[in-house]
Design a protein around this motif. Structure first.
Motif, mmCIF file in Angstrom:
data_model
loop_
_atom_site.group_PDB
_atom_site.id
_atom_site.type_symbol
_atom_site.label_atom_id
_atom_site.label_comp_id
_atom_site.label_asym_id
_atom_site.label_seq_id
_atom_site.Cartn_x
_atom_site.Cartn_y
_atom_site.Cartn_z
ATOM 1 N N HIS A 18 0.841 -1.208 0.000
ATOM 2 C CA HIS A 18 0.000 0.000 0.000
ATOM 3 C C HIS A 18 0.869 1.248 0.000
ATOM 4 O O HIS A 18 0.617 2.188 -0.754
ATOM 5 N N ARG A 19 1.907 1.276 0.835
ATOM 6 C CA ARG A 19 2.812 2.440 0.864
ATOM 7 C C ARG A 19 3.491 2.625 -0.490
ATOM 8 O O ARG A 19 3.637 3.752 -0.969
ATOM 9 N N LEU A 20 3.884 1.528 -1.114
ATOM 10 C CA LEU A 20 4.526 1.594 -2.423
ATOM 11 C C LEU A 20 3.559 2.166 -3.465
ATOM 12 O O LEU A 20 3.919 3.058 -4.234
ATOM 13 N N LEU A 21 2.337 1.683 -3.478
ATOM 14 C CA LEU A 21 1.345 2.195 -4.428
ATOM 15 C C LEU A 21 1.046 3.674 -4.185
ATOM 16 O O LEU A 21 0.897 4.440 -5.141
ATOM 17 N N MET A 22 0.965 4.092 -2.943
ATOM 18 C CA MET A 22 0.734 5.509 -2.632
ATOM 19 C C MET A 22 1.919 6.353 -3.104
ATOM 20 O O MET A 22 1.736 7.446 -3.639
ATOM 21 N N SER A 23 3.114 5.835 -2.934
ATOM 22 C CA SER A 23 4.312 6.543 -3.397
ATOM 23 C C SER A 23 4.297 6.682 -4.913
ATOM 24 O O SER A 23 4.573 7.758 -5.458
ATOM 25 N N ILE A 24 3.937 5.621 -5.604
ATOM 26 C CA ILE A 24 3.876 5.659 -7.066
ATOM 27 C C ILE A 24 2.785 6.629 -7.524
ATOM 28 O O ILE A 24 2.990 7.399 -8.461
ATOM 29 N N GLU A 25 1.648 6.639 -6.844
ATOM 30 C CA GLU A 25 0.563 7.566 -7.190
ATOM 31 C C GLU A 25 1.032 9.018 -7.065
ATOM 32 O O GLU A 25 0.734 9.852 -7.922
ATOM 33 N N THR A 26 1.788 9.304 -6.029
ATOM 34 C CA THR A 26 2.332 10.654 -5.846
ATOM 35 C C THR A 26 3.293 11.004 -6.977
ATOM 36 O O THR A 26 3.249 12.110 -7.526
ATOM 37 N N ILE A 27 4.138 10.067 -7.333
ATOM 38 C CA ILE A 27 5.109 10.303 -8.414
ATOM 39 C C ILE A 27 4.393 10.514 -9.739
ATOM 40 O O ILE A 27 4.754 11.403 -10.514
ATOM 41 N N SER A 138 10.540 4.553 -2.906
ATOM 42 C CA SER A 138 9.664 4.352 -1.755
ATOM 43 C C SER A 138 10.480 4.691 -0.515
ATOM 44 O O SER A 138 11.615 4.217 -0.379
ATOM 45 N N ASN A 139 9.925 5.482 0.356
ATOM 46 C CA ASN A 139 10.649 5.914 1.557
ATOM 47 C C ASN A 139 12.013 6.488 1.208
ATOM 48 O O ASN A 139 13.018 6.181 1.838
ATOM 49 N N ASN A 140 12.038 7.295 0.145
ATOM 50 C CA ASN A 140 13.247 7.981 -0.320
ATOM 51 C C ASN A 140 14.356 7.029 -0.783
ATOM 52 O O ASN A 140 15.508 7.415 -0.875
ATOM 53 N N GLN A 141 13.996 5.778 -1.071
ATOM 54 C CA GLN A 141 14.965 4.815 -1.580
ATOM 55 C C GLN A 141 14.521 4.382 -2.968
ATOM 56 O O GLN A 141 13.360 4.016 -3.158
#
Length: 145
Positions: A18-27, A138-141
């Motif tokens: 979920h965090r990964l998908l949210m990060s991708i959505e932001t990008i 993700s998480n700045n990595q």
């Protein structure tokens, strides 16, 4: 929240996904704004990123204001509150509940731009990722395959 029959390890994978998908959505949202900053410039629209104009992504010399969203369900409450009672127009790239439903024609009507489309946007995103695969993170990595 517990999902019946789901182990702690599975829940951790779900939360990480979920965090990964949210990060991708932001990008994707950031890439959408970058794409539009290039495409709308010739139509006298300029980006208003940061806090130059609250809750506005683009404006033009006629005083028109435009808020951009990647999806019809990605608006937060502060964005809608700022827009209520104003002349800020809102455009969403896609419909969240239907695959392959995009609103580029509406943006063409709002801005006068003629050379924008889902296919062109996806090509733009692909070229950015090809040039800089570390832009997906993700998480700045960076996400390594």
């Amino acid at each position: 929240m517990r999902i019946k029959g789901t182990s702690e390890a599975e829940l951790k994978k779900i939360m990480k996904g979920h965090r990964l998908l949210m990060s991708i959505e932001t990008i994707v949202g950031d890439l959408l704004e970058e794409y539009l900053s290039i495409k709308l410039y010739d139509y006298n629209w300029v980006c208003c990123w940061g806090s130059s104009i609250d809750a506005v992504d683009f404006c033009n010399s006629k005083g028109e204001l435009l808020q951009i969203k990647n999806s019809d369900n990605s608006e937060n409450s502060s964005s809608s509150k700022v827009r209520n009672g104003t002349e800020i127009k809102k455009w969403s790239r896609r419909k969240s509940t239907q695959n392959n439903t995009f609103y580029w024609e509406k943006l063409i009507d709002l801005t006068g731009a003629k050379d924008i489309s889902e296919e062109d946007f996806q090509s733009f995103v692909g070229s950015i990722i090809d040039k800089n695969c570390d832009c997906i993170y993700s998480n700045n990595q960076p996400i390594k395959s």
